[in-house]
Design a protein around this motif. Structure first.
Motif, PDB file in Angstrom:
ATOM      1  N   GLU A  22       0.840  -1.036  -0.008  1.00 36.60           N
ATOM      2  CA  GLU A  22      -0.016   0.082  -0.152  1.00 36.60           C
ATOM      3  C   GLU A  22       0.885   1.242   0.017  1.00 36.60           C
ATOM      4  O   GLU A  22       0.538   2.256  -0.746  1.00 36.60           O
ATOM      5  CB  GLU A  22      -0.947  -0.012   1.358  1.00 36.60           C
ATOM      6  CG  GLU A  22      -2.140  -0.997   1.197  1.00 36.60           C
ATOM      7  CD  GLU A  22      -3.161  -0.737   2.238  1.00 36.60           C
ATOM      8  OE1 GLU A  22      -3.431   0.288   2.475  1.00 36.60           O
ATOM      9  OE2 GLU A  22      -3.651  -1.745   2.815  1.00 36.60           O
ATOM     10  N   GLU A  23       2.013   1.173   0.646  1.00 37.23           N
ATOM     11  CA  GLU A  23       2.914   2.250   0.805  1.00 37.23           C
ATOM     12  C   GLU A  23       3.466   2.786  -0.548  1.00 37.23           C
ATOM     13  O   GLU A  23       3.213   4.094  -0.940  1.00 37.23           O
ATOM     14  CB  GLU A  23       3.914   2.159   1.628  1.00 37.23           C
ATOM     15  CG  GLU A  23       4.815   3.373   1.908  1.00 37.23           C
ATOM     16  CD  GLU A  23       6.070   3.249   3.061  1.00 37.23           C
ATOM     17  OE1 GLU A  23       7.013   4.054   2.920  1.00 37.23           O
ATOM     18  OE2 GLU A  23       6.020   2.019   3.697  1.00 37.23           O
ATOM     19  N   VAL A  26       0.636   4.260  -2.837  1.00 36.43           N
ATOM     20  CA  VAL A  26       0.139   5.654  -2.104  1.00 36.43           C
ATOM     21  C   VAL A  26       1.018   6.695  -2.706  1.00 36.43           C
ATOM     22  O   VAL A  26       0.681   7.804  -3.189  1.00 36.43           O
ATOM     23  CB  VAL A  26       0.030   5.866  -0.568  1.00 36.43           C
ATOM     24  CG1 VAL A  26      -0.055   7.115  -0.130  1.00 36.43           C
ATOM     25  CG2 VAL A  26      -1.055   5.154  -0.086  1.00 36.43           C
ATOM     26  N   ASP A  73      -6.950  -4.197  -1.011  1.00 36.06           N
ATOM     27  CA  ASP A  73      -6.630  -2.916  -0.063  1.00 36.06           C
ATOM     28  C   ASP A  73      -5.725  -2.036  -0.883  1.00 36.06           C
ATOM     29  O   ASP A  73      -5.875  -0.709  -0.935  1.00 36.06           O
ATOM     30  CB  ASP A  73      -6.091  -3.388   1.184  1.00 36.06           C
ATOM     31  CG  ASP A  73      -7.169  -4.213   2.141  1.00 36.06           C
ATOM     32  OD1 ASP A  73      -8.446  -4.022   1.681  1.00 36.06           O
ATOM     33  OD2 ASP A  73      -6.909  -4.941   2.969  1.00 36.06           O
ATOM     34  N   ALA A  74      -4.621  -2.475  -1.485  1.00 31.90           N
ATOM     35  CA  ALA A  74      -3.604  -1.644  -2.122  1.00 31.90           C
ATOM     36  C   ALA A  74      -4.329  -0.722  -3.271  1.00 31.90           C
ATOM     37  O   ALA A  74      -3.977   0.199  -3.350  1.00 31.90           O
ATOM     38  CB  ALA A  74      -2.341  -2.705  -2.801  1.00 31.90           C
ATOM     39  N   TYR A  76      -7.357  -0.210  -3.865  1.00 35.99           N
ATOM     40  CA  TYR A  76      -8.233   0.992  -3.234  1.00 35.99           C
ATOM     41  C   TYR A  76      -7.430   2.124  -2.509  1.00 35.99           C
ATOM     42  O   TYR A  76      -7.881   3.320  -2.502  1.00 35.99           O
ATOM     43  CB  TYR A  76      -9.123   0.299  -2.286  1.00 35.99           C
ATOM     44  CG  TYR A  76     -10.502  -0.063  -2.990  1.00 35.99           C
ATOM     45  CD1 TYR A  76     -11.373   1.020  -3.945  1.00 35.99           C
ATOM     46  CD2 TYR A  76     -10.620  -1.392  -3.301  1.00 35.99           C
ATOM     47  CE1 TYR A  76     -12.344   0.426  -4.594  1.00 35.99           C
ATOM     48  CE2 TYR A  76     -11.610  -1.869  -4.113  1.00 35.99           C
ATOM     49  CZ  TYR A  76     -12.503  -1.059  -4.603  1.00 35.99           C
ATOM     50  OH  TYR A  76     -13.633  -1.300  -5.598  1.00 35.99           O
ATOM     51  N   SER A  77      -6.254   1.848  -2.162  1.00 35.18           N
ATOM     52  CA  SER A  77      -5.290   3.007  -1.485  1.00 35.18           C
ATOM     53  C   SER A  77      -5.047   4.188  -2.414  1.00 35.18           C
ATOM     54  O   SER A  77      -4.937   5.160  -2.210  1.00 35.18           O
ATOM     55  CB  SER A  77      -4.335   2.345  -0.805  1.00 35.18           C
ATOM     56  OG  SER A  77      -3.324   1.917  -1.561  1.00 35.18           O
ATOM     57  N   GLY A  78      -4.705   3.485  -3.855  1.00 37.79           N
ATOM     58  CA  GLY A  78      -4.517   4.279  -4.940  1.00 37.79           C
ATOM     59  C   GLY A  78      -5.767   4.968  -5.489  1.00 37.79           C
ATOM     60  O   GLY A  78      -5.558   6.065  -5.727  1.00 37.79           O
ATOM     61  N   ASN A  80      -8.570   5.830  -3.926  1.00 40.15           N
ATOM     62  CA  ASN A  80      -8.781   6.892  -3.214  1.00 40.15           C
ATOM     63  C   ASN A  80      -8.127   8.207  -3.233  1.00 40.15           C
ATOM     64  O   ASN A  80      -8.779   9.157  -3.106  1.00 40.15           O
ATOM     65  CB  ASN A  80      -8.917   6.469  -1.471  1.00 40.15           C
ATOM     66  CG  ASN A  80      -9.941   5.250  -1.228  1.00 40.15           C
ATOM     67  OD1 ASN A  80     -10.808   5.156  -1.908  1.00 40.15           O
ATOM     68  ND2 ASN A  80      -9.533   4.395  -0.060  1.00 40.15           N
ATOM     69  N   ILE A  81      -6.976   8.129  -3.629  1.00 42.86           N
ATOM     70  CA  ILE A  81      -6.256   9.330  -3.914  1.00 42.86           C
ATOM     71  C   ILE A  81      -6.595  10.164  -5.422  1.00 42.86           C
ATOM     72  O   ILE A  81      -6.573  11.027  -5.508  1.00 42.86           O
ATOM     73  CB  ILE A  81      -4.749   9.151  -3.910  1.00 42.86           C
ATOM     74  CG1 ILE A  81      -4.443   8.744  -2.224  1.00 42.86           C
ATOM     75  CG2 ILE A  81      -3.846  10.207  -4.232  1.00 42.86           C
ATOM     76  CD1 ILE A  81      -2.955   8.086  -2.124  1.00 42.86           C
TER      77      ILE A  81
END
Length: 240
Positions: A22-23, A26, A73-74, A76-78, A80-81
């Protein structure tokens, strides 16, 4: 930091999804915004490419459900941005889709991947999950007035119920477009049952859905009816 190319950022988005990092996702998504790159291209050439490969890893038995969840999850972390920075003309889509796995079948990995891709390109998705009874597809379509209903099945013995679902939905609302997909299906069966589209892969599903929504808009049968069709064609070309 030196020159950052779109391809480099796309690769980081893709690899971040595949490696459920995820990091990495992001930071790459932030670079898309920082360097004023095309957000739509970043989603499709980075995040979506990543989740497609994840699906292939799952099918080959290299990834399992826990890995799939972390990859999601990874992704959607992108998203969302990036999604708040999408320009309306980059998607042009304001269609609703109902998607679910038909009753008697609990295999939903393909459905979940396609759902994420529909979500990424701007469709409003109503996910009914798996093992969905016939009446729920009908009632949800009537409740939402969704333009498209997507039916998924991976088991041969539950396929015939798709025919009944298509028939019942069309009786209630003839203008609804219905797409079917799943390993046991083919285009011949889909047409025989009265489906409007058949998708063997996720990108095929998106192209098919965009064309369906475009047709409905042109005929004035969906929300925003009568809008120009050209913008939908431009999006479909992204998947050619």
């Amino acid at each position: 930091m030196g020159t950052v190319t779109p391809q480099e950022v796309w690769d980081r988005l893709k690899n971040g999804v595949i490696n459920f990092d995820e990091e990495m996702v992001v930071e790459a998504a932030k670079d898309v915004i920082l360097y004023r790159m095309d957000v739509y291209d970043a989603i499709m050439n980075g995040l979506v490419c990543g989740i497609e490969e994840v699906g292939e890893l799952y099918e080959r038995g290299e990834y399992f459900v826990p890995e799939m969840m972390m990859c999601t999850d990874a992704l959607y972390s992108g998203l969302n941005i990036l999604r708040p920075h999408l320009k309306r003309e980059q998607t042009g889509i304001r269609g609703q889709i109902i998607i679910g796995v038909v009753q008697g079948d609990i295999h939903d990995i393909g459905k979940n991947i396609i759902k994420m891709m529909f979500d990424a390109v701007g469709f409003e998705v109503h996910d009914l999950g798996r093992d969905v009874p016939l009446e729920r597809f009908i009632n949800e379509q009537l409740r939402t007035d969704a333009e498209i209903v997507c039916l998924s099945a991976m088991m041969t013995n539950v396929m015939p119920c798709m025919n009944e679902i298509i028939k019942k939905i069309k009786e209630k609302n003839p203008s609804v477009k219905i797409m079917v997909g799943g390993a046991p299906l083919n285009e011949h069966i889909a047409r025989r049952w009265g489906a409007d589209g058949f998708a063997r892969e996720a990108n095929d599903a998106i192209k098919c859905a965009i064309r369906m929504v475009s047709t409905l808009r042109k005929l004035g049968l969906g929300p925003g009816g009568g809008e120009p069709e050209i913008k939908y064609r431009k999006i479909a070309q992204k998947f050619e």
